[in-house]
Design a protein around this motif. Structure first.
Motif, PDB file in Angstrom:
ATOM      1  N   ARG A 100       0.865  -1.186   0.000  1.00  0.00           N
ATOM      2  CA  ARG A 100       0.000   0.000   0.000  1.00  0.00           C
ATOM      3  C   ARG A 100       0.905   1.241   0.000  1.00  0.00           C
ATOM      4  O   ARG A 100       1.690   1.441   0.913  1.00  0.00           O
ATOM      5  CB  ARG A 100      -0.927  -0.001   1.218  1.00  0.00           C
ATOM      6  CG  ARG A 100      -1.989  -1.087   1.158  1.00  0.00           C
ATOM      7  CD  ARG A 100      -3.005  -0.933   2.274  1.00  0.00           C
ATOM      8  NE  ARG A 100      -4.108  -1.876   2.129  1.00  0.00           N
ATOM      9  CZ  ARG A 100      -4.127  -3.092   2.656  1.00  0.00           C
ATOM     10  NH1 ARG A 100      -3.083  -3.515   3.370  1.00  0.00           N
ATOM     11  NH2 ARG A 100      -5.163  -3.881   2.471  1.00  0.00           N
ATOM     12  N   ARG A 101       0.726   2.051  -1.014  1.00  0.00           N
ATOM     13  CA  ARG A 101       1.687   3.134  -1.241  1.00  0.00           C
ATOM     14  C   ARG A 101       1.196   4.508  -0.792  1.00  0.00           C
ATOM     15  O   ARG A 101       1.896   5.503  -0.946  1.00  0.00           O
ATOM     16  CB  ARG A 101       2.087   3.129  -2.721  1.00  0.00           C
ATOM     17  CG  ARG A 101       2.868   1.854  -3.020  1.00  0.00           C
ATOM     18  CD  ARG A 101       2.995   1.496  -4.467  1.00  0.00           C
ATOM     19  NE  ARG A 101       3.636   0.175  -4.585  1.00  0.00           N
ATOM     20  CZ  ARG A 101       3.865  -0.449  -5.721  1.00  0.00           C
ATOM     21  NH1 ARG A 101       3.530   0.113  -6.859  1.00  0.00           N
ATOM     22  NH2 ARG A 101       4.434  -1.640  -5.735  1.00  0.00           N
TER      23      ARG A 101
ATOM     24  N   VAL B  13      -1.295   5.313  -6.500  1.00  0.00           N
ATOM     25  CA  VAL B  13      -2.565   5.278  -5.771  1.00  0.00           C
ATOM     26  C   VAL B  13      -3.704   5.709  -6.686  1.00  0.00           C
ATOM     27  O   VAL B  13      -4.788   5.107  -6.687  1.00  0.00           O
ATOM     28  CB  VAL B  13      -2.502   6.167  -4.511  1.00  0.00           C
ATOM     29  CG1 VAL B  13      -3.873   6.249  -3.846  1.00  0.00           C
ATOM     30  CG2 VAL B  13      -1.475   5.628  -3.520  1.00  0.00           C
ATOM     31  N   LEU B  14      -3.472   6.737  -7.481  1.00  0.00           N
ATOM     32  CA  LEU B  14      -4.491   7.202  -8.425  1.00  0.00           C
ATOM     33  C   LEU B  14      -4.858   6.092  -9.403  1.00  0.00           C
ATOM     34  O   LEU B  14      -6.041   5.843  -9.676  1.00  0.00           O
ATOM     35  CB  LEU B  14      -3.964   8.415  -9.191  1.00  0.00           C
ATOM     36  CG  LEU B  14      -4.915   9.027 -10.230  1.00  0.00           C
ATOM     37  CD1 LEU B  14      -6.106   9.684  -9.543  1.00  0.00           C
ATOM     38  CD2 LEU B  14      -4.185  10.048 -11.100  1.00  0.00           C
ATOM     39  N   GLY B  15      -3.842   5.399  -9.937  1.00  0.00           N
ATOM     40  CA  GLY B  15      -4.086   4.327 -10.889  1.00  0.00           C
ATOM     41  C   GLY B  15      -4.815   3.139 -10.282  1.00  0.00           C
ATOM     42  O   GLY B  15      -5.531   2.417 -10.984  1.00  0.00           O
TER      43      GLY B  15
ATOM     44  N   GLU C 282      -7.019   1.795  -0.021  1.00  0.00           N
ATOM     45  CA  GLU C 282      -6.152   1.314  -1.099  1.00  0.00           C
ATOM     46  C   GLU C 282      -5.943  -0.191  -0.975  1.00  0.00           C
ATOM     47  O   GLU C 282      -5.574  -0.687   0.094  1.00  0.00           O
ATOM     48  CB  GLU C 282      -4.795   2.032  -1.043  1.00  0.00           C
ATOM     49  CG  GLU C 282      -3.815   1.562  -2.111  1.00  0.00           C
ATOM     50  CD  GLU C 282      -2.403   2.055  -1.867  1.00  0.00           C
ATOM     51  OE1 GLU C 282      -1.522   1.775  -2.712  1.00  0.00           O
ATOM     52  OE2 GLU C 282      -2.164   2.710  -0.837  1.00  0.00           O
ATOM     53  N   GLU C 283      -6.199  -0.917  -2.039  1.00  0.00           N
ATOM     54  CA  GLU C 283      -5.960  -2.351  -2.029  1.00  0.00           C
ATOM     55  C   GLU C 283      -4.465  -2.648  -2.081  1.00  0.00           C
ATOM     56  O   GLU C 283      -3.666  -1.820  -2.529  1.00  0.00           O
ATOM     57  CB  GLU C 283      -6.635  -3.001  -3.239  1.00  0.00           C
ATOM     58  CG  GLU C 283      -8.145  -2.986  -3.193  1.00  0.00           C
ATOM     59  CD  GLU C 283      -8.732  -3.775  -4.347  1.00  0.00           C
ATOM     60  OE1 GLU C 283      -8.333  -3.519  -5.498  1.00  0.00           O
ATOM     61  OE2 GLU C 283      -9.570  -4.658  -4.091  1.00  0.00           O
ATOM     62  N   LYS C 284      -4.093  -3.848  -1.641  1.00  0.00           N
ATOM     63  CA  LYS C 284      -2.702  -4.265  -1.758  1.00  0.00           C
ATOM     64  C   LYS C 284      -2.345  -4.401  -3.234  1.00  0.00           C
ATOM     65  O   LYS C 284      -3.165  -4.807  -4.044  1.00  0.00           O
ATOM     66  CB  LYS C 284      -2.477  -5.605  -1.052  1.00  0.00           C
ATOM     67  CG  LYS C 284      -2.606  -5.530   0.461  1.00  0.00           C
ATOM     68  CD  LYS C 284      -2.325  -6.886   1.088  1.00  0.00           C
ATOM     69  CE  LYS C 284      -2.409  -6.808   2.612  1.00  0.00           C
ATOM     70  NZ  LYS C 284      -2.133  -8.124   3.245  1.00  0.00           N
ATOM     71  N   GLY C 285      -1.081  -4.052  -3.541  1.00  0.00           N
ATOM     72  CA  GLY C 285      -0.633  -4.115  -4.927  1.00  0.00           C
ATOM     73  C   GLY C 285       0.583  -4.994  -5.086  1.00  0.00           C
ATOM     74  O   GLY C 285       1.101  -5.572  -4.126  1.00  0.00           O
TER      75      GLY C 285
END
Length: 438
Positions: A102-103, A158-160, A226-229
């Motif tokens: 999460r950024r 995060v936006l993406g 925010e979901e994990k990426g």
């Protein structure tokens, strides 16, 4: 978390969502959180944009360093350092960012550091002067720029992950427009204060207020869902950085974007020379600071929503149109200053020119930011952002240094040269592939 019905309705209204909500390029779970995330990002970005304006090196920091009698050669470095300092290290910073699932927390940390940096510049303004003040402000500006680099990479990721395609440009447009209203009020206040005693204490307080905006922005951003990426890569920062630089050789689409973006620097680099021309021909009265801030705010209010909607259709065309506008304006200003002495002494010329340049620069920024977010997915987006910003940072520092030297001979000549590059940048931008239809 279930989104508030009013938030959903407002989101749907602003984005023309009449039926089922479209969520291109993000997950179904992220789609459910989009309305809340949309307005949290809008509020946070609005606060930081206002903070940026109230500590802008082209205007406010130049005035501040002049008040504390910092050497002129140090003042000439603040714009290149502030811009390139946030870009050059991004290729290494990105390796660390890639390890984070999460950024948004990277953005939060970067905002807090920006708050501390600007607040410290406020204290320097109050309690030091001369060479000591100048070098201290430069060092703090380096810290500020590095912190901006953290936010730049994290925010685009995060936006993406949280906002669908064809909604990102409008979000940026609304952000710039709302912050433009606040900038407008700030400009009016500075003009009002200039009639009395806008002394060094006033500018220090202005910086303290700007610093507080980044702190509030960090608090707001922390509430984003925010979901994990993906977290692949980033094990060895320097090794990963150099390997990642190879995409400029292997990815033709990305390479052409970087070339176009480097040529679009005309809209950013010419801005301080408009201020210098105004000071040369009208003097250095403090009301000019308010007028330039006012012009910039009006430009954002009027143009940003339009640029944003256009960018969601074709961000490359926004880049091309805005760059052409900035270049034509610069060429016109060159001929006015060189051959029309009566007009160049007119009070109205420089605020209007700065207003028009603000419209163009808003389009260039919105266009290229939307383009790079839409042209990539996942960690590829982090790579694109970090590599392009690192390369542009180096180009910006080099171009800024050369421009500073040329400006010693002719300020208007710098505007002309940069504007010619802008024309070519518009051509290269127009020839890029359209990424909104991918």
């Amino acid at each position: 978390m279930k989104t508030n019905s009013f938030t959903e309705r407002l989101y749907d209204y602003l984005n023309n969502e009449e039926d089922a909500r479209a969520c291109s390029a993000i997950s179904e779970d992220a789609c459910k959180e989009t309305p809340n995330n949309y307005f949290l990002i809008l509020l946070s970005n609005t606060l930081t944009k206002l903070g940026d304006t109230l500590s802008n090196p082209k205007t406010v920091l130049t005035w501040v360093m002049s008040y504390v009698n910092a050497p002129v050669y140090l003042i000439s470095f603040i714009v290149p350092i502030r811009e390139s300092g946030s870009m050059l290290p991004q290729i290494v910073i990105a390796s660390y960012v890639r390890t984070q699932e999460r950024r948004k927390w990277i953005y939060v940390i970067g905002s807090v550091l920006q708050c501390l940096s600007i607040a410290a510049i406020g204290f320097v303004t109050l309690y030091t002067e001369g060479v000591t003040a100048g070098y201290t402000i430069i060092l703090l500006l380096v810290l500020f720029s590095l912190s901006r680099g953290l936010c730049s990479i994290a925010s685009k990721d995060v936006l993406g992950k949280t906002i669908p395609k064809k909604k990102r440009g409008k979000l940026k447009g609304y952000t710039v427009s709302v912050s433009g209203v606040l900038v407008l009020l700030a400009g009016l206040y500075i003009i009002y204060r200039s009639k009395s005693d806008a002394n060094v204490t006033f500018y220090a307080v202005l910086l303290f207020f700007a610093a507080s905006l980044w702190l509030f922005a960090a608090l707001v951003y922390a509430f984003i869902t925010e979901e994990k990426g993906a977290t692949d890569g980033g094990k060895n920062a320097w090794k990963e950085a150099w390997q990642r630089m190879n995409i400029i050789k292997t990815d033709k689409h990305f390479r052409n974007f970087v070339i176009a973006r480097s040529l679009l620097l005309c809209s950013a680099l010419t801005a301080p020379y408009y201020v210098l021309l105004a000071q040369d021909n009208l003097g250095k009265e403090s009301y000019l600071l308010g007028l330039f801030i006012l012009a910039n705010g009006l430009a954002s209010i009027i143009s940003a929503p339009i640029w944003g909607r256009m960018a969601d259709t074709s961000s490359k065309k926004v880049m091309a149109i805005a760059a052409s506008f900035a270049a034509i304006l610069g060429i016109a200003m060159f001929f006015i200053i060189a051959f029309l002495p009566t007009i160049k002494s007119s009070f109205w010329l420089y605020p209007i020119a700065f207003f028009l340049l603000g419209i163009a620069h808003s389009g260039v920024r919105l266009g290229r930011k939307t383009y790079i977010v839409d042209m990539a997915e996942g960690n590829q987006r982090t790579d694109y952002v970090s590599v392009s910003n690192t390369l542009i940072g180096a180009i910006l520092l080099l171009t800024g240094g050369i421009s500073a030297l040329v400006a010693l001979i002719s300020t208007k000549g710098v505007i002309l040269v940069l504007s010619v590059f802008g024309i070519y940048g518009a051509y290269r931008s127009y020839n890029l592939p359209n990424v909104e239809s991918k």
